[in-house]
Design a protein around this motif. Structure first.
Motif, mmCIF file in Angstrom:
data_model
loop_
_atom_site.group_PDB
_atom_site.id
_atom_site.type_symbol
_atom_site.label_atom_id
_atom_site.label_comp_id
_atom_site.label_asym_id
_atom_site.label_seq_id
_atom_site.Cartn_x
_atom_site.Cartn_y
_atom_site.Cartn_z
ATOM 1 N N UNK A 152 0.870 -1.179 0.000
ATOM 2 C CA UNK A 152 0.000 0.000 0.000
ATOM 3 C C UNK A 152 0.903 1.224 0.000
ATOM 4 N N UNK A 153 0.520 2.301 -0.712
ATOM 5 C CA UNK A 153 1.338 3.518 -0.601
ATOM 6 C C UNK A 153 1.534 3.910 0.860
ATOM 7 N N UNK A 154 2.781 4.214 1.211
ATOM 8 C CA UNK A 154 3.097 4.613 2.578
ATOM 9 C C UNK A 154 3.401 3.474 3.524
ATOM 10 N N UNK A 155 3.122 2.224 3.132
ATOM 11 C CA UNK A 155 3.407 1.085 4.020
ATOM 12 C C UNK A 155 4.910 0.946 4.215
ATOM 13 N N UNK A 156 5.312 0.665 5.447
ATOM 14 C CA UNK A 156 6.738 0.582 5.755
ATOM 15 C C UNK A 156 7.034 -0.637 6.628
ATOM 16 N N UNK A 157 8.247 -1.120 6.474
ATOM 17 C CA UNK A 157 8.839 -2.034 7.444
ATOM 18 C C UNK A 157 9.626 -1.180 8.432
ATOM 19 N N UNK A 158 9.504 -1.491 9.716
ATOM 20 C CA UNK A 158 10.046 -0.636 10.776
ATOM 21 C C UNK A 158 11.253 -1.322 11.412
ATOM 22 N N UNK A 159 12.409 -0.687 11.301
ATOM 23 C CA UNK A 159 13.641 -1.198 11.914
ATOM 24 C C UNK A 159 13.898 -0.440 13.209
ATOM 25 N N UNK A 160 13.971 -1.188 14.317
ATOM 26 C CA UNK A 160 14.265 -0.616 15.632
ATOM 27 C C UNK A 160 15.644 -1.085 16.076
ATOM 28 N N UNK A 161 16.469 -0.148 16.503
ATOM 29 C CA UNK A 161 17.814 -0.471 17.002
ATOM 30 C C UNK A 161 17.967 0.097 18.402
ATOM 31 N N UNK A 162 18.265 -0.778 19.347
ATOM 32 C CA UNK A 162 18.491 -0.373 20.736
ATOM 33 C C UNK A 162 19.979 -0.569 21.029
ATOM 34 N N UNK A 163 20.676 0.527 21.334
ATOM 35 C CA UNK A 163 22.124 0.503 21.537
ATOM 36 C C UNK A 163 22.458 0.482 23.018
ATOM 37 N N UNK A 164 23.314 -0.453 23.393
ATOM 38 C CA UNK A 164 23.835 -0.529 24.755
ATOM 39 C C UNK A 164 25.360 -0.507 24.674
ATOM 40 N N UNK A 165 26.040 -0.279 25.793
ATOM 41 C CA UNK A 165 27.515 -0.306 25.757
ATOM 42 C C UNK A 165 28.055 -1.662 25.303
ATOM 43 N N UNK A 166 27.309 -2.724 25.549
ATOM 44 C CA UNK A 166 27.804 -4.057 25.201
ATOM 45 C C UNK A 166 27.553 -4.404 23.736
ATOM 46 N N UNK A 167 26.397 -4.019 23.206
ATOM 47 C CA UNK A 167 26.045 -4.392 21.834
ATOM 48 C C UNK A 167 24.800 -3.631 21.402
ATOM 49 N N UNK A 168 24.443 -3.788 20.141
ATOM 50 C CA UNK A 168 23.200 -3.234 19.605
ATOM 51 C C UNK A 168 22.223 -4.372 19.359
ATOM 52 N N UNK A 169 20.942 -4.115 19.644
ATOM 53 C CA UNK A 169 19.877 -5.081 19.391
ATOM 54 C C UNK A 169 19.005 -4.539 18.262
ATOM 55 N N UNK A 170 18.715 -5.393 17.288
ATOM 56 C CA UNK A 170 17.947 -4.946 16.119
ATOM 57 C C UNK A 170 16.703 -5.806 15.936
ATOM 58 N N UNK A 171 15.579 -5.126 15.731
ATOM 59 C CA UNK A 171 14.298 -5.785 15.498
ATOM 60 C C UNK A 171 13.650 -5.137 14.280
ATOM 61 N N UNK A 172 13.134 -5.961 13.374
ATOM 62 C CA UNK A 172 12.417 -5.462 12.202
ATOM 63 C C UNK A 172 10.985 -5.974 12.236
ATOM 64 N N UNK A 173 10.043 -5.055 12.084
ATOM 65 C CA UNK A 173 8.617 -5.387 11.975
ATOM 66 C C UNK A 173 8.182 -5.080 10.556
ATOM 67 N N UNK A 174 7.710 -6.097 9.829
ATOM 68 C CA UNK A 174 7.390 -5.891 8.414
ATOM 69 C C UNK A 174 6.065 -5.180 8.202
ATOM 70 N N UNK A 175 5.143 -5.212 9.206
ATOM 71 C CA UNK A 175 3.775 -4.826 8.888
ATOM 72 C C UNK A 175 3.268 -5.754 7.790
ATOM 73 N N UNK A 176 2.425 -5.246 6.901
ATOM 74 C CA UNK A 176 2.026 -6.016 5.719
ATOM 75 C C UNK A 176 3.004 -5.669 4.596
ATOM 76 N N UNK A 177 3.563 -6.678 3.955
ATOM 77 C CA UNK A 177 4.572 -6.411 2.925
ATOM 78 C C UNK A 177 4.272 -7.207 1.664
ATOM 79 N N UNK A 178 4.832 -6.738 0.556
ATOM 80 C CA UNK A 178 4.651 -7.384 -0.732
ATOM 81 C C UNK A 178 5.935 -7.183 -1.528
ATOM 82 N N UNK A 179 6.563 -8.273 -1.969
ATOM 83 C CA UNK A 179 7.823 -8.178 -2.697
ATOM 84 C C UNK A 179 7.630 -7.734 -4.141
ATOM 85 N N UNK A 180 6.499 -8.068 -4.742
ATOM 86 C CA UNK A 180 6.267 -7.755 -6.155
ATOM 87 C C UNK A 180 5.760 -6.324 -6.324
ATOM 88 N N UNK A 181 6.070 -5.746 -7.483
ATOM 89 C CA UNK A 181 5.490 -4.448 -7.827
ATOM 90 C C UNK A 181 4.032 -4.630 -8.207
#
Length: 556
Positions: A152-181
């Motif tokens: 859908x126009x405007x639909x996004x996958x959301x990448x969240x990065x939480x940074x700590x002194x030890x490491x970074x944690x990464x989470x991706x939420x696709x929402x609804x996604x479609x690979x084809x045009x």
């Protein structure tokens, strides 16, 4: 799997057992929408709010609130796209917690107004727009980045990065996604997401493991069915959601060869028409091909160019269908307003797996069928995205329990990742291992097209496939063998030795020095620079002085 029931639907305020957790308030397993509360360290992020009733978010706030802060169900809200099953609770949530920040893409912030019919109309500013492909630190040590997700126009996958002194944690939420045009939206680009080193992927599983035909084939099959109905004198009624599929269908009908230039009316009703108006305001955000189309003729409303496209007013519905036409309307309109005794006959086309329910009784001149024009990725597309991102944890949401169970039981996922399909109210702990062995890079899938012309079937694949070192052996002779394996067609390149062992008259010269037994002949073309026939097509029984035996050590 580390999952435990959460009666109050709130995170335990005590010492957390791991840095990442996910608590679903709604997974869209039934009539409820998608709403997920994610914790990354001290941060609580609400992903979408498709709940029809947000009371579950309000329960136990004093218990779960961070000391010294105002009670709130989350620290911020991120919206993947504007469809109602992901957004219908946002307005109520905003009214209850006006200081709770809500973010989305710019296009989604403008499309959201279609979800609420209020007087005065909802203002857009309660949802703040974030740029695409730009990391933004919304809170201390918490960074968000949005990537276009197709669908859908405007639909996004959301990448969240939480940074700590030890490491970074990464989470991706696709929402609804479609690979084809699709006609109005470019698909999610895998190359933008590769190499993220994800820890957690929260991904939709709408279609389970189902495999769909190529997008263009889906469009052609639908257009052909509508074309036959019109030719038989039927009017076609297509109830759909007001945002996304309705506009895709209108663009398909305007541009498909079955309908261009045809003396035909396409009538647009309800929220589908309102959605078209909003799309026109967002033209600068649509694909370049759509903008180019709009430079030459109106994108939607046009009564000069055939087929004619115009709006339907409510008082006109009862008189439509006395001559063959196509009607696009939303799923909430009473179909009987169109299917009158003195109109029709009617063919009602319902999108598969849409949840649209029709009245049980119609006249004998009204027929109902379903069609597939997918707006979500199918099973192979879902697993392709997972294998390209290679996270430690995969959390499936947004699908029927049966379909999600099909995905979670796949060996190719079970053997590589920690797989979850949580129910509403079940807390999923997502411990991250420092020594997690990333699975091997997946095989690349190549998507092409199939064309039938007379007695010849042509399969076209992108030339990138030839870069694989195995291609030379596959294409060595230029001949292939095709056979069915269940529902799949398997292609295999024939080897030179197999050609020599053929029993047909075409291959009876094993003992003859000729192009057919020359090691430089491939695909009936000479590839020997020393030959006068170099780069020319040759007959298999031909010969030149530069001949070299296909199998040098074979006995003559």
């Amino acid at each position: 799997m580390s999952e435990r029931a959460s009666v109050s639907l709130q995170f335990d305020p005590g010492e957390p057992t791991c840095e990442l957790e996910c608590l679903p308030y709604g997974t869209s397993h039934s009539d409820g929408g998608v709403c997920l509360l994610v914790r990354m360290g001290p941060h609580r992020i609400l992903l979408d709010c498709g709940l029809p009733d947000v009371s579950a978010l309000v329960m136990g706030l004093e218990k779960s609130a961070i000391p010294g802060s105002s009670p709130s169900p989350a620290d911020l809200v991120l919206v993947s796209h504007a469809h109602q099953d992901h957004t219908q609770g946002l307005l109520e949530l905003h009214n209850l917690f006006p200081l709770l920040p809500i973010y989305s893409s710019e296009v989604t912030s403008k499309l959201l107004t279609l979800n609420w019919d209020t007087e005065p109309p909802i203002k857009q500013h309660f949802c703040q727009a974030l740029p695409l492909r730009s990391p933004i630190e919304l809170r201390d040590s918490l960074v968000v980045e949005l990537f276009p997700a197709g669908h859908l126009p405007g639909a996004v996958a959301i990448l969240l990065t939480y940074n700590t002194p030890q490491r970074s944690y990464k989470l991706l939420y696709t929402g609804d996604f479609f690979l084809s045009n699709s006609r109005l939206v470019e698909g999610l680009r895998l190359e933008e997401l590769r190499g993220l080193n994800l820890d957690v992927l929260i991904i939709e599983g709408t279609y389970g493991t189902s495999r769909h035909p190529h997008r263009r084939n889906q469009e052609n099959q639908l257009a052909e069915r509508i074309n036959r109905a019109i030719a038989d004198g039927y009017s076609v009624l297509m109830p759909t959601n007001g945002l996304g599929l309705g506009q895709e269908l209108l663009m398909l009908l305007r541009s498909h060869h079955h309908f261009t230039g045809r003396d035909l009316d396409i009538l647009v009703d309800g929220t589908v028409a309102i959605g078209c108006d909003i799309y026109l305001e967002l033209l600068a955000h649509l694909p370049p091909s759509v903008q180019n189309f709009a430079r030459h003729q109106p994108l939607f409303w046009d009564e000069r160019v055939r087929p004619r496209v115009r709006r339907v007013e409510p008082q006109q519905r009862h008189a439509i269908g006395r001559s063959a036409c196509i009607v696009l309307t939303d799923s909430i309109i009473d179909i009987h307003e169109y299917c009158q005794p003195d109109t029709g006959p009617w063919l009602i086309l319902i999108p598969e797996k849409s949840g649209i329910e029709l009245p049980s009784s119609f006249s004998t001149t009204t027929h109902t069928e379903t069609y597939l024009l997918a707006q979500h990725s199918d099973g192979p597309g879902t697993t392709q995205l997972i294998h390209n991102l290679r996270p430690q944890h995969v959390v499936f949401v947004h699908g029927s329990p049966v379909y999600l169970a099909d995905l979670t039981s796949l060996d190719e996922l079970q053997n590589r990742y920690h797989v979850h399909s949580p129910k509403t109210g079940v807390l999923v702990e997502l411990p991250i291992g420092e020594t997690f062995l990333q699975p091997a890079a997946p095989e690349t899938n190549y998507e092409g097209e199939l064309t039938e012309l007379g007695t010849v079937v042509t399969i076209t694949l992108p030339d990138a496939i030839a870069a694989d070192p195995r291609w030379r052996q596959f294409a060595d002779t230029g001949l292939i063998e095709a056979r069915w394996q269940g529902e799949e067609l398997v292609l295999r390149g024939l080897t030179p030795r197999e050609l020599l062992s053929q029993t047909s008259d075409r291959f009876l010269w094993q003992d003859v020095d000729c192009c057919g037994t020359c090691r430089h002949q491939r695909g009936q073309r000479c590839w020997n620079p020393a030959s006068p026939l170099y780069n020319f097509r040759v007959t298999l029984e031909g010969y030149c002085p530069a001949f070299e035996d296909l199998i040098p050590n074979s006995e003559s």
